[in-house]
Motif scaffolding. Structure first.
Motif, short mmCIF file in Angstrom:
data_model
loop_
_atom_site.label_atom_id
_atom_site.label_comp_id
_atom_site.label_asym_id
_atom_site.label_seq_id
_atom_site.Cartn_x
_atom_site.Cartn_y
_atom_site.Cartn_z
N UNK A 69 -24.06 4.40 37.77
CA UNK A 69 -22.98 3.45 38.00
C UNK A 69 -23.23 2.11 37.34
N UNK A 101 -9.14 0.66 31.86
CA UNK A 101 -9.16 1.77 32.83
C UNK A 101 -8.69 3.05 32.16
N UNK A 130 -29.24 2.02 31.59
CA UNK A 130 -29.09 1.83 33.03
C UNK A 130 -29.77 0.52 33.43
N UNK A 186 -25.94 3.48 25.69
CA UNK A 186 -25.79 3.34 27.14
C UNK A 186 -27.16 3.16 27.79
N UNK A 210 -15.25 -4.99 37.65
CA UNK A 210 -14.01 -5.02 38.41
C UNK A 210 -13.52 -3.65 38.83
N UNK A 211 -14.36 -2.62 38.66
CA UNK A 211 -13.94 -1.24 38.94
C UNK A 211 -13.31 -1.06 40.32
N UNK A 231 -17.16 -5.12 28.16
CA UNK A 231 -17.11 -3.87 28.91
C UNK A 231 -17.76 -4.05 30.28
N UNK A 256 -22.67 -3.08 39.11
CA UNK A 256 -22.47 -2.28 40.32
C UNK A 256 -23.56 -1.21 40.37
N UNK A 277 -22.90 9.71 40.86
CA UNK A 277 -22.40 8.49 41.49
C UNK A 277 -21.25 8.81 42.45
N UNK A 282 -15.33 -5.63 32.65
CA UNK A 282 -14.32 -4.68 33.10
C UNK A 282 -14.90 -3.77 34.19
N UNK A 283 -16.12 -3.28 33.92
CA UNK A 283 -16.74 -2.36 34.88
C UNK A 283 -17.06 -3.05 36.20
N UNK A 333 -13.60 2.00 32.81
CA UNK A 333 -13.49 1.98 34.26
C UNK A 333 -12.77 3.26 34.71
N UNK A 340 -24.46 1.46 34.46
CA UNK A 340 -24.68 1.54 33.02
C UNK A 340 -23.93 0.46 32.24
N UNK A 341 -24.59 0.02 31.18
CA UNK A 341 -24.01 -0.97 30.27
C UNK A 341 -24.25 -0.48 28.85
N UNK A 342 -23.48 -1.01 27.94
CA UNK A 342 -23.68 -0.67 26.55
C UNK A 342 -24.50 -1.79 25.90
#
Lengths: 490, 276
Positions: free
Chosen positions: B226, A380, B237, B235, B260-261, B254, B216, A286, B257-258, A279, B228-230
């Motif tokens: 924005x 993060x 999209x 990686x 919640x950016x 992951x 997101x 973007x 977590x993303x 994060x 992207x995931x693993x």
């Protein structure tokens, strides 16, 4: 360096203008005319707003600067302009205070002078081989062609585009960036019906989503788009060719006689280092799209959020890296560092943008690369590991290639990382039009006529060149239009 | 401009709208989504899966939860109002074939994007069991439609106010363990944590499982990265490579977590949303 205010710069130029009025100057006299500085918003002020940094020449400044042109017969400046604007001719008109004529000369070859005057890398194109710069042994002393161009575009009302009688032929343009709108304008001029399909909600391509307001105000892009619409070009926003309609279906169903693919190089490249999906790590695309297209910089009104950062690392040395770094400053970051693996000399960014970035307090960490991004317990970004480089032998591009220095790893504190190391072409056309041939880099292969392996389908701009510049994309749009117009004659 | 033809409220903050979008209605396939933007200046781009479409009438159906400032703004629009921008259909369509027995697991609002996939799988000849999970009875959506489309529907609620009490992975595990009812293929759409546990449930049984991800997203065309995931360490999209991926390969931790950016920033937006 103490910069002159708009008033000071103008007063000095007015005095010079009166001094030279009506005189025919010798080359030696021309060499003595001081190069006109571009007044800018003061660094500490502009770092807190999104308004344009470079304020533009006054009339007197434009006249004085244009008077410096030596009117070389061989015109080295024209050769290095991707659209071959007759530069000595338009500068002569400005020196003679015939501004209308000056703009007319430019518009013969470029329909987007307000954009090009602002975003072209003049120091590597028209101004690179300017005789004045050579004579004074400093490329910064070349005639500021781009600034005079901008003056004309901003201050002279352009004549409406004249279109030939309707031919009944239809041209489809995919993408409304610099290549697309240039091609659209030229095809429309020839009397064809032109439809532009744009994937985003606003036309303009990279000039809308990528280049920030402080470098290219969106009102300028909107004006150019309005002119196109007035000339009869139809624009369909929210239309993603390949998804909303496949290219061939669209051409067959609506009877298009030719198509021009100008979808740009829209796919961001990541560095492939550990921690890149943490994060706080963003592709510059973007970060900039949030700020520019979605207007996230306007925190009170925009619903799209902008990541709150204190310490921002930007990876890359091009214009996109500078745009991202300077946006981060304006978003309130306390420290912004540009990390680039070569030296400042090799940075592909426009010189003026680098200069502006420095004035705005951005740190440049040269000969370094990011080797790892480290996150905290919440995933993060908290640190960036960098590694140092030395310059080795020149590579294929003529730039000295960086060589990694073993054991030079270093941990730096950052909470945000923006990756700006280039972009590749979007695979959508490739996936949906199998007849079109691509090279191994994912760019469309075209012949000398800008035509793809699918008949009557042309392509140009970054989807052909790889990530390049606004002006080179325009040059391609122009060439493609010539080929399309020729084809549609028969 | 896309006129809202019909609007229903499915629960406290879940809305069901039918919108005019003729091009998309004609072209879309199960599993694809659109990007909706209520106005042209300051509103967000919201990815929403197409729940249903009527090519003849030129309409698409969208279901969304009004949980953020932008979705609340969308929820304020009434019938006959217009949505300025709808882009689509985006993403790759679901790969549909006759797998035999299929289980489709929908959690909360994720039940909506599951519906077109259930219909397509059924049409391809599969025996389809649908598991719908929700916090409480009131939040269960599309139950009658699912009952009409699938062979079997199992309802699960956290509080036991309807159907089984517990989580969706309980009936999913039961089915996986049953000799007669073991699925050949599983689809899961819902909160990331639910999809993660569905994947963990089917993994020991080696049952191919796909998850449709809603990360997101800004442009939805592969431009911003924005989303992207693993997936399997690579990686990807979500907008152009997905939205569906092999659930056993997705790094859901992951992804969560993303997701919640922008939590901090969005709380701020939500307050703005409340004051208007």
């Amino acid at each position: 360096m103490n910069q002159k205010t708009v008033e000071e710069a103008n007063a000095e130029a007015e005095a010079l203008r009166r001094l030279y009025a009506g005189k025919t100057l010798t080359p030696a006299e021309k060499m003595k005319i001081p190069a006109q500085e571009m007044p800018n918003q003061e660094a500490s002020v502009r770092a807190r707003n999104m308004e344009e940094v470079a304020l533009g020449y006054s009339e007197a400044q434009a006249v004085v600067e244009a008077s410096r042109c030596l009117q070389c017969k061989n015109a080295p400046c024209v050769k290095d302009c991707p659209v071959h604007i007759n530069i000595p001719e338009f500068l002569k008109a400005v020196a003679e205070e015939n501004f209308k004529e000056g703009l007319k000369v430019i518009r013969r070859d470029s329909l987007l002078p307000a954009m090009c005057g602002r975003v072209c890398p003049q120091e590597t194109q028209c101004q690179k081989n300017c005789t004045m710069g050579k004579a004074l042994k400093d490329v910064d002393q070349a005639v500021s062609i781009g600034r005079v161009e901008r003056f004309l575009a901003d201050n002279v009302e352009a004549e409406p585009v004249k279109t030939a009688p309707e031919t009944g032929k239809k041209v489809l343009i995919i993408g409304s960036g610099p290549a697309g709108i240039t091609c659209a304008a030229d095809c429309r001029k020839a009397g064809h019906r032109v439809v532009i399909c744009e994937a985003l909600n606003k036309p303009g391509g990279v000039t809308v989503y990528g280049i920030p307001e402080f470098r290219l105000p969106k009102a300028i892009v909107e004006k150019e788009i309005e002119n196109l619409k007035k000339a009869g070009v139809e624009i369909r926003p929210d239309f993603l060719v390949g998804k909303t309609r496949k290219l061939k279906d669209l051409m067959d169903k609506e009877g298009f006689d030719a198509a021009f693919i100008a979808v740009g190089a829209g796919l961001p490249v990541f560095a492939g280092v550990e921690g890149e999906n943490l994060v706080g790590v963003f592709a510059a695309n973007e970060y900039l799209t949030r700020s520019n297209l979605m207007k996230a910089y306007d925190k009170d009104r925009a619903l799209t959020p902008m990541y709150t950062s204190k310490r921002v690392a930007i990876l890359g040395g091009g214009n996109v890296a500078m745009d991202a770094a300077r946006t981060a400053v304006r978003m309130g970051a306390e420290k912004v560092s540009v990390i680039y693996r070569r030296t400042e000399k090799e940075m592909p960014a426009r010189k003026e943008e680098v200069q502006h970035a420095k004035e705005e307090g951005i740190e440049f960490l040269m000969l370094k690369n990011i080797s790892r991004i480290i996150g905290d317990e919440n995933g993060r970004v908290k640190q960036v590991e960098t590694v140092s480089f030395e310059l080795g032998e020149p590579d294929a591009s003529g730039r000295r290639s960086p060589v990694r220095v073993d054991g030079s790893e270093e941990l730096l504190e950052f909470d945000t990382v923006i990756i700006a190391i280039g972009s590749r072409s979007n695979p959508l056309i490739r996936q949906t039009v199998p007849e079109i041939q691509f090279n191994e880099k994912g760019n469309i292969i075209v012949n000398d006529n800008m035509e793809t392996s699918l008949k009557s389908v042309f392509a140009g701009g970054d989807i052909v060149l790889g990530a390049a510049t606004v002006i080179s994309a325009m040059g391609q749009g122009r060439e493609a239009a010539k080929a399309i117009n020729e084809r549609l004659k028969s | 401009m896309h006129k809202i033809i019909k609007k229903n409220r499915l629960s406290e903050n879940v809305f069901d709208i039918t919108v005019s979008a003729p091009l998309i209605a004609e072209e879309r396939q199960a599993g694809q989504f659109v990007i909706v933007q209520a106005d042209n200046e300051f509103s967000e781009r919201i990815p929403l899966t197409i729940v249903d479409a009527d090519a003849e009438k030129g309409t698409i159906r969208l279901i969304f939860a009004a949980i953020g400032a932008s979705t609340r703004a969308l929820a304020r629009l009434k019938e006959d109002d217009e949505i300025v921008n709808i882009l689509g259909p985006l993403g790759k369509p679901t790969h549909i074939e006759n797998f035999g027995r299929v289980v489709c697991v929908g959690g909360g609002i994720g039940t909506a994007p599951l519906y077109p996939i259930v219909k397509a799988l059924k049409a391809a000849g599969n025996h389809v069991t649908v598991i719908i999970g929700a916090r409480t009875a009131e939040l269960i959506i599309l139950e009658p439609e699912m009952r009409a489309a699938a062979d079997n529907v199992i309802i699960v609620t956290d509080d036991g106010s309807r159907g089984e009490k517990g989580v969706v992975t309980a009936p999913l595990k039961r089915l996986c363990e049953s000799a007669a009812e073991k699925p050949n293929f599983v689809v899961t759409i819902g909160p990331a944590v639910m999809m993660k546990f569905c994947a963990l449930t089917t993994k020991p049984f080696n049952i191919p499982t796909i998850a449709s991800l809603n990360t997101i997203m800004i442009d939805g065309t592969g431009m911003c990265g924005g989303c992207r995931v693993s997936v399997g360490g690579k990686t990807q999209f979500v907008c152009v490579d997905g939205p569906e991926f092999d659930a056993h390969q997705v790094d859901f931790d992951n992804m969560m977590l993303r997701l919640g950016s922008f939590k901090k920033e969005e709380e701020h937006k939500c307050r703005i949303g409340l004051s208007t």
